[in-house]
Motif scaffolding. Structure first.
Motif, PDB file in Angstrom:
ATOM      1  N   ILE A 212       0.974  -0.709  -0.133  1.00 34.15           N
ATOM      2  CA  ILE A 212       0.163   0.441  -0.235  1.00 34.15           C
ATOM      3  C   ILE A 212       1.102   1.434   0.061  1.00 34.15           C
ATOM      4  O   ILE A 212       1.923   1.083   0.316  1.00 34.15           O
ATOM      5  N   LYS A 213       0.379   2.016  -0.399  1.00 37.83           N
ATOM      6  CA  LYS A 213       1.458   3.450  -0.419  1.00 37.83           C
ATOM      7  C   LYS A 213       0.020   4.652  -1.256  1.00 37.83           C
ATOM      8  O   LYS A 213      -0.180   4.311  -1.824  1.00 37.83           O
ATOM      9  N   ASN A 214      -0.223   5.630  -0.037  1.00 37.01           N
ATOM     10  CA  ASN A 214      -0.456   7.103  -0.346  1.00 37.01           C
ATOM     11  C   ASN A 214       0.345   7.860  -1.346  1.00 37.01           C
ATOM     12  O   ASN A 214       1.184   8.323   0.065  1.00 37.01           O
ATOM     13  N   GLU A 215      -0.124   8.266  -2.572  1.00 38.66           N
ATOM     14  CA  GLU A 215       1.010   9.587  -2.525  1.00 38.66           C
ATOM     15  C   GLU A 215       0.399  11.030  -1.558  1.00 38.66           C
ATOM     16  O   GLU A 215       1.776  11.583  -2.257  1.00 38.66           O
ATOM     17  N   SER A 280      -2.243  -5.412 -10.281  1.00 39.00           N
ATOM     18  CA  SER A 280      -0.779  -5.667  -9.814  1.00 39.00           C
ATOM     19  C   SER A 280      -0.823  -5.873  -8.060  1.00 39.00           C
ATOM     20  O   SER A 280      -1.273  -6.123  -7.405  1.00 39.00           O
ATOM     21  N   ASP A 281       0.068  -6.142  -7.880  1.00 38.80           N
ATOM     22  CA  ASP A 281       0.899  -6.288  -6.186  1.00 38.80           C
ATOM     23  C   ASP A 281       0.738  -5.054  -5.379  1.00 38.80           C
ATOM     24  O   ASP A 281       1.167  -4.977  -4.506  1.00 38.80           O
ATOM     25  N   GLY A 282       0.323  -3.661  -5.758  1.00 40.67           N
ATOM     26  CA  GLY A 282       0.595  -2.863  -5.241  1.00 40.67           C
ATOM     27  C   GLY A 282      -0.907  -2.012  -5.177  1.00 40.67           C
ATOM     28  O   GLY A 282      -1.293  -1.633  -6.550  1.00 40.67           O
ATOM     29  N   ILE A 283      -1.114  -0.686  -3.592  1.00 40.65           N
ATOM     30  CA  ILE A 283      -2.446  -0.195  -4.386  1.00 40.65           C
ATOM     31  C   ILE A 283      -1.516   1.198  -3.613  1.00 40.65           C
ATOM     32  O   ILE A 283      -0.748   1.475  -3.029  1.00 40.65           O
ATOM     33  N   VAL A 284      -2.013   2.160  -5.176  1.00 32.85           N
ATOM     34  CA  VAL A 284      -1.154   3.119  -4.569  1.00 32.85           C
ATOM     35  C   VAL A 284      -2.815   4.415  -4.833  1.00 32.85           C
ATOM     36  O   VAL A 284      -3.611   4.252  -5.358  1.00 32.85           O
ATOM     37  N   THR A 285      -2.581   5.060  -3.724  1.00 34.43           N
ATOM     38  CA  THR A 285      -3.681   6.303  -3.811  1.00 34.43           C
ATOM     39  C   THR A 285      -3.480   8.163  -4.085  1.00 34.43           C
ATOM     40  O   THR A 285      -2.304   8.136  -3.787  1.00 34.43           O
ATOM     41  N   ARG A 286      -4.467   8.565  -4.674  1.00 30.10           N
ATOM     42  CA  ARG A 286      -3.855   9.612  -4.857  1.00 30.10           C
ATOM     43  C   ARG A 286      -4.489  10.500  -5.524  1.00 30.10           C
ATOM     44  O   ARG A 286      -5.974   9.889  -5.886  1.00 30.10           O
ATOM     45  N   PHE A 287      -4.607  11.576  -5.626  1.00 30.48           N
ATOM     46  CA  PHE A 287      -5.132  12.091  -6.481  1.00 30.48           C
ATOM     47  C   PHE A 287      -5.296  11.852  -8.500  1.00 30.48           C
ATOM     48  O   PHE A 287      -4.400  11.984  -8.636  1.00 30.48           O
ATOM     49  N   VAL A 310      -8.428   8.360  -6.289  1.00 31.07           N
ATOM     50  CA  VAL A 310      -8.473   7.594  -7.004  1.00 31.07           C
ATOM     51  C   VAL A 310      -7.716   6.829  -6.139  1.00 31.07           C
ATOM     52  O   VAL A 310      -6.454   6.290  -5.289  1.00 31.07           O
ATOM     53  N   ILE A 311      -7.894   5.216  -6.116  1.00 29.35           N
ATOM     54  CA  ILE A 311      -7.511   3.767  -5.563  1.00 29.35           C
ATOM     55  C   ILE A 311      -6.997   3.243  -7.537  1.00 29.35           C
ATOM     56  O   ILE A 311      -7.549   3.644  -7.847  1.00 29.35           O
ATOM     57  N   THR A 312      -5.922   3.286  -7.595  1.00 31.23           N
ATOM     58  CA  THR A 312      -5.376   2.551  -8.300  1.00 31.23           C
ATOM     59  C   THR A 312      -3.783   1.165  -8.331  1.00 31.23           C
ATOM     60  O   THR A 312      -3.974   1.212  -6.810  1.00 31.23           O
ATOM     61  N   ASN A 313      -4.274   0.577  -9.517  1.00 29.60           N
ATOM     62  CA  ASN A 313      -2.708  -0.560  -9.040  1.00 29.60           C
ATOM     63  C   ASN A 313      -1.456  -0.392  -9.191  1.00 29.60           C
ATOM     64  O   ASN A 313      -0.669  -0.701  -9.945  1.00 29.60           O
ATOM     65  N   GLY A 314      -1.468   1.322  -8.901  1.00 28.22           N
ATOM     66  CA  GLY A 314       0.004   1.816  -9.856  1.00 28.22           C
ATOM     67  C   GLY A 314      -0.164   2.436 -11.111  1.00 28.22           C
ATOM     68  O   GLY A 314       0.645   3.508 -11.162  1.00 28.22           O
ATOM     69  N   ARG A 315      -0.427   1.999 -11.492  1.00 31.60           N
ATOM     70  CA  ARG A 315      -1.176   2.305 -13.454  1.00 31.60           C
ATOM     71  C   ARG A 315      -2.332   3.025 -13.772  1.00 31.60           C
ATOM     72  O   ARG A 315      -2.379   4.514 -14.605  1.00 31.60           O
ATOM     73  N   GLU A 316      -3.680   2.377 -13.001  1.00 31.15           N
ATOM     74  CA  GLU A 316      -4.833   3.433 -13.116  1.00 31.15           C
ATOM     75  C   GLU A 316      -5.587   2.699 -12.423  1.00 31.15           C
ATOM     76  O   GLU A 316      -5.517   1.917 -11.666  1.00 31.15           O
ATOM     77  N   PRO A 317      -6.534   4.111 -12.234  1.00 36.18           N
ATOM     78  CA  PRO A 317      -7.973   4.082 -10.878  1.00 36.18           C
ATOM     79  C   PRO A 317      -8.135   2.378 -11.340  1.00 36.18           C
ATOM     80  O   PRO A 317      -8.853   1.519 -12.547  1.00 36.18           O
TER      81      PRO A 317
END
Length: 801
Positions: A212-215, A280-287, A310-317
């Protein structure tokens, strides 16, 4: 928020009737808008066992069933397509009753005896929208063995009453069973028992690892997730389905139902992802990026803004945070591995996104108010445990997260003197602390001071006044002392000058036979440009419809709609008025100017007297006469003038006049253009519109009365030949200016065009009234005044006949 008493008793036992419970909760500050009693109107409803099902010999869609109801086995004819043998169903026996006053009697259906009725959930009073899809077109069938002949309402968890809380925006804590339980504890005492989550964490063999990564910590302060593998998608247990139904949520399947169930338990929205579809094996949150695209669960492609989270897989929401999930990562019948999300999102961003996209949900309603930090991890564990128990899942590893949860209680310091001075009471420090402890707020006392620890579930409490309100609420508003106010200066209540004038206007219009209309302030873009010189209206961002997209610029279009509505229903004679506001746009980012206006419409015949065959047509003079009567009542008649205008394409060019107060235009009166009236299926129709704000601004001052003169008046009639373009008002003003004294009144009593009058000319007759209030006028005095008037008329182009 709908709160089931049966479910509430699981959190905190309350041995009182639903009436007493709802009454005390309402008196405590949360209004119970409605109590839904699922037992009302139901009698002789039992669990039955269908032993056999055969086709009806005389009807293709009916089946003959042998149903065991415990005491006996009866034959029941059923038309449900899903009825089958070896199933447990709901049966209303002969002599029973169902909601709506339905009585169950022994009957014959196409020659076959039917002794009772196998029921659907809709027939028990459950709204169709809440019924699970598998039962929407048929009867309800229990998914587990039941005790035959027992009370069906108890078996269905419908031996229950549900309170519908009408919550104010600050009481987000009551948007959950936990909040309802703590509120009940405060009012009735007892202890709240939270449901446990004794889940078993299994070791990760490596193929389920994710990160998990919160940008942006402002967008997502905390994001936590758990992985549950090997789940089986199937219906949720009956008790869970029925509790969701009672809360106003339709059951879908066990995974979706568990997320909704936990949301109702703790007020913490969750989201279930299909782990294998995340990509993907990771979730990235961002604007989101400006104009970034994603397809939501409803199948619509959304264009995002940089204020959306948005909650993304690192590439797309893969989800629109706090609002709706993405289409390709949703849980389906083939899902086996589930990733559970429990997070904190920026409330302002969620509210803006939800409003802009018009996506309102149980989750967004809670996120936009801010969720309680203490329930974020608890709800995550609870959902994982329920998936383990009711979906056969295996919880893999622990919680994976990024960000921090602020689990520290905030503190508010207040004194007993402060609270008592505002409540008018004399509560001791101990009484105040005891009231707060019932709310779950720990209070440390030091003399007359209290330091109160406020958990995150009650983060609506921020200042001393909030604590004062809570003490009053829990101690009881009825216990607050009452006292009469002390008056040092007594002033009588009275209407303002504006209120008096508005009442005069209403009374006068209604005395003249007009009825009041009340219309929406919203209209269509086309109608917002009618009867006005303003070409732009103030548009709504998200209008209800195209007919209600713009704030009105004129009162007349809606009044025309009212007249058409009546005319279409054989009411041809219509006289209406409306007092309301029009809205003048001042450009983007500026508040519009709101102007109080009076509008009126007259169509058909007025003052019709059938036995005399007399009536007044709805023409320009009728509209002008009504307007003049208002000005007379308000004492403004001497300052009003009319000037012919062709400034409205919807109005008759020769029968429309602007109304001026002094030198300022304040409205218009006239007849609709014949083509416009015909297009609206109206006959001859007159309208008027007046700026009421300008009328109310004029202060008349003291009214001075004069004694009626005991001397006679003398009249002189003058017939004039003038050009057709010359208005009567111009001639009247010429007369008033030229008459130095004694002129009491002047008006037009005849207008003629035709034989013996030249082309382009008209004959107009004026009657002038002279009066000397001190003595009788002589002919010489009249001539001395009247001769300058005739001379002035001739100098202005009039020919004396």
């Amino acid at each position: 928020m709908k709160v089931s008493k049966e479910w509430l008793n699981e959190w905190i036992p309350v041995d009182v009737s639903i009436d007493e419970l709802s009454e005390k909760i309402t008196r405590g500050g949360i209004e119970v808008d409605e109590v839904i009693d699922y037992t009302e109107g139901i009698k002789n409803l039992v669990v039955g066992y269908v032993e056999s099902v055969e086709e009806h010999p005389e009807a293709d869609r009916l089946k003959v069933c042998r149903v065991n109801t415990g005491e006996e086995t009866s034959q029941i004819v059923c038309g449900a397509p899903n009825v089958r043998a070896d199933s447990y169903v709901i049966v209303s026996k002969v002599g029973g009753r169902l909601p709506g006053g339905i009585k169950i009697k022994r009957a014959k259906l196409r020659g076959q005896v039917s002794e009772g009725m196998i029921c659907s959930l809709e027939e028990l009073g459950i709204p169709e929208d809440y019924v699970p899809k598998e039962y929407q077109d048929g009867i309800f069938i229990f998914n587990r063995d039941q005790n035959i002949g027992t009370d069906a309402l108890s078996a269905l968890y419908l031996d229950d009453q549900v309170m519908d809380f009408d919550l104010t925006p600050n009481r987000k804590d009551a948007l959950s069973m936990a909040g309802a339980a703590y509120e009940t504890r405060a009012l009735f005492g007892g202890e709240v028992s939270r449901p446990g989550s004794p889940l078993t964490e299994h070791a990760d063999n490596g193929d389920g690892a994710f990160s998990i990564k919160n940008e942006d910590a402002d967008a997502v302060p905390y994001y936590g997730a758990r992985l549950v593998k090997n789940v089986e998608i199937k219906p949720a247990p009956v008790w869970m389905q029925i509790r969701l139904i009672k809360a106003g949520i339709r059951p879908i399947n066990n995974v979706v139902d568990i997320s909704n169930y936990v949301l109702l338990e703790f007020g913490q929205p969750l989201h279930m992802f299909d782990r294998d579809k995340i990509g993907s094996d990771g979730i990235v949150t961002r604007f989101a990026s400006q104009d970034e695209k994603m397809t939501t669960l409803d199948g619509k492609e959304r264009s995002l803004m940089d204020s959306d989270i948005v909650i993304t897989n690192g590439r797309e929401p893969i989800a629109l945070a706090g609002v709706m999930g993405g289409a390709f990562s949703e849980v389906t019948e083939s899902t086996t591995n589930v990733l559970i999300e429990s997070a904190l999102f920026n409330p302002v961003s969620i509210r803006k996104t939800s409003n802009r996209l018009n996506l309102r949900s149980e989750a967004s309603a809670r996120f936009e108010k801010g969720v309680s930090h203490e329930f974020v991890p608890e709800a995550l564990d609870r959902a994982a445990y329920l998936l383990e128990k009711y979906a056969g899942g295996r919880v893999i590893g622990g919680v994976v997260s990024d960000g921090e949860l602020d689990l520290e209680d905030s503190e508010i310091t207040v004194t007993a003197e402060f609270i008592n001075s505002r409540l008018g009471m004399e509560l001791s420090v101990a009484e105040i602390a005891e009231s707060l402890s019932r709310l779950g707020l720990e209070a440390k006392t030091d003399g007359g001071s209290l330091s109160i620890s406020v958990p995150s579930r009650r983060d609506d409490l921020k200042i001393r006044e909030d604590i004062t309100e809570e003490v009053a609420r829990i101690y009881g508003y009825d216990a607050l002392p009452s006292s009469l106010p002390e008056y040092s200066v007594i002033t009588p209540g009275k209407l303002t000058d504006e209120q008096k004038k508005v009442r005069i206007i209403r009374h006068q219009l209604e005395a003249l036979g007009l009825s009041q209309a009340i219309n929406y302030a919203l209209t269509s873009r086309e109608k917002s440009k009618q009867f006005t010189d303003r070409t732009e209206g103030l548009e709504l961002l998200m209008p209800m419809s195209e007919d209600h997209a713009v704030l009105r610029n004129s009162m007349i279009p809606h009044l025309i709609d009212n007249a058409v509505y009546n005319a279409n229903r054989q009411q041809k004679d219509v006289q209406l008025y409306e007092l309301g506001r029009v809205f003048v746009s001042r450009g983007e980012g500026n508040q519009p100017e709101e102007i109080e206006m009076l509008g009126g419409i007259l169509t058909g015949e007025m003052n019709r007297t059938d036995w005399l065959g007399a009536s007044v047509p709805a023409d320009f003079y009728a509209a002008k006469g009504i307007a003049d009567s208002l000005f007379e009542k308000l004492g403004l008649a001497d300052n009003i003038s009319y000037r012919q205008t062709e400034g409205y394409e919807e109005m008759h060019p020769g029968r429309t006049a602007d109304i001026h107060l002094g030198g300022e235009k304040i409205g218009f009166a006239g007849e609709l253009h014949p083509k416009f009236a015909e297009d609206n299926d109206l006959n001859r129709t007159a309208v008027f519109e007046i700026n009421i704000d300008r009328l109310l601004d004029v202060k008349n001052g003291i009214i001075v009365y004069e004694q009626l003169s005991k001397y006679p008046t003398i009249t002189r009639d003058v017939a004039l030949i003038v050009e057709r373009s010359v208005t009567a008002d111009e001639l009247i003003q010429t007369v008033r200016t030229a008459a130095s004294k004694y002129l009491e009144d002047v008006f037009v009593f005849d207008v003629y065009e035709g034989d013996n009058v030249a082309e382009g000319m008209k004959s107009l007759a004026l009657r002038l009234t002279y009066l000397n209030k001190e003595q009788t006028l002589t002919d010489e005095e009249i001539e001395a005044v009247h001769t300058p008037v005739l001379k002035a008329l001739e100098e202005n182009g009039a020919e004396i006949r």
